[in-house]
Scaffold this active site. Sequence first.
Site, PDB file in Angstrom:
ATOM      1  N   ASP A   1       0.422  -1.522  -0.150  1.00 13.50           N
ATOM      2  CA  ASP A   1      -0.040  -0.395  -0.208  1.00 13.50           C
ATOM      3  C   ASP A   1       1.120   1.371   0.219  1.00 13.50           C
ATOM      4  O   ASP A   1       0.306   2.602  -0.242  1.00 13.50           O
ATOM      5  CB  ASP A   1      -0.842  -0.041   1.154  1.00 13.50           C
ATOM      6  CG  ASP A   1      -1.543   1.078   1.350  1.00 13.50           C
ATOM      7  OD1 ASP A   1      -2.276   1.573   0.265  1.00 13.50           O
ATOM      8  OD2 ASP A   1      -1.083   1.963   2.107  1.00 13.50           O
TER       9      ASP A   1
ATOM     10  N   ASP B   1       2.266   1.605  -3.539  1.00  9.14           N
ATOM     11  CA  ASP B   1       1.499   1.762  -5.208  1.00  9.14           C
ATOM     12  C   ASP B   1       2.172   3.743  -5.417  1.00  9.14           C
ATOM     13  O   ASP B   1       2.362   4.375  -6.458  1.00  9.14           O
ATOM     14  CB  ASP B   1       0.635   1.529  -5.100  1.00  9.14           C
ATOM     15  CG  ASP B   1      -0.369   1.824  -4.091  1.00  9.14           C
ATOM     16  OD1 ASP B   1      -0.026   2.846  -2.810  1.00  9.14           O
ATOM     17  OD2 ASP B   1      -1.033   1.233  -3.473  1.00  9.14           O
TER      18      ASP B   1
ATOM     19  N   ASP C   1      -6.840   2.278  -5.042  1.00  5.97           N
ATOM     20  CA  ASP C   1      -6.290   2.088  -3.263  1.00  5.97           C
ATOM     21  C   ASP C   1      -7.444   2.433  -2.599  1.00  5.97           C
ATOM     22  O   ASP C   1      -7.006   1.750  -2.113  1.00  5.97           O
ATOM     23  CB  ASP C   1      -5.286   3.306  -3.823  1.00  5.97           C
ATOM     24  CG  ASP C   1      -4.661   2.862  -2.441  1.00  5.97           C
ATOM     25  OD1 ASP C   1      -4.060   2.006  -2.696  1.00  5.97           O
ATOM     26  OD2 ASP C   1      -4.114   3.996  -1.153  1.00  5.97           O
TER      27      ASP C   1
ATOM     28  N   ASP D   1      -8.650  -0.635  -0.371  1.00  7.56           N
ATOM     29  CA  ASP D   1      -7.831  -0.395   1.749  1.00  7.56           C
ATOM     30  C   ASP D   1      -9.361  -0.793   1.917  1.00  7.56           C
ATOM     31  O   ASP D   1      -8.913  -0.972   3.197  1.00  7.56           O
ATOM     32  CB  ASP D   1      -7.383   0.986   1.366  1.00  7.56           C
ATOM     33  CG  ASP D   1      -6.027   0.789   1.177  1.00  7.56           C
ATOM     34  OD1 ASP D   1      -5.003  -0.007   1.316  1.00  7.56           O
ATOM     35  OD2 ASP D   1      -5.463   2.657   1.549  1.00  7.56           O
TER      36      ASP D   1
END
Length: 217
Positions: free
Chosen positions: A65, A68, A86, A90
């Site tokens: 995470d 990226d 993203d 998440d």
Amino acid sequence: MLDKFVTPYIKPLLMPLVTQLDKRGVHADQITVVGFVIGLLAVPLLAAQLWTAALVMIILNRVFDGLDGALARYQQRSSSAGGFLDICVDFLFYAAIPLGFALADPVQNALAASVLLTVFIGTGSSFLAFAIPAEKLNLARPQFANKSFYFLNGLTEGTETIAFFVAFCLWPAYFPELAYSFAFLGAITIFTRINGGYQTLKSHTVTDAQQSKEQDK
């Protein structure tokens, strides 16, 4: 609450990996998807009560995470599409971890996991709901200028969430107590975000209305 203090220390640690991934032509969105899949592997491991293995998957997910976004900025490919992807994965990952503990021991953990998931809905919805008008009003975001979304601060953010996830895996027998404690802190975050977000948007709305009246004179 701790994200703004932790993030500056994490970024330099990721740069060697970022440069290697860039050399291999890896795209940030690919890192997002792979990290999400790795994170979901924690669910069956938690259900099987393989706490250490699940913890490894959780930590790897968080590393991906961080990678990226860092890779996207390094390649100058930051985009709203990437930010959307993203944030979606998440929140799905965050919700999956309490589910894993509920599956591991439904009798002991299901209620605490349900309470925590309810709080996650509150923290996530208040976060995203504020981001929409904040973008429309072009509100300044100095602490998270590189983010695709406006990040509304709170008592429980990413750092605190992962700290509790780690605690869940290290002391699984105390999951209910830890989950209720985290839910209480999350409830405070919900209240402060809703109140702070409402007051912020209300003040900007009044300011915009006053400016419009002055321009009409």
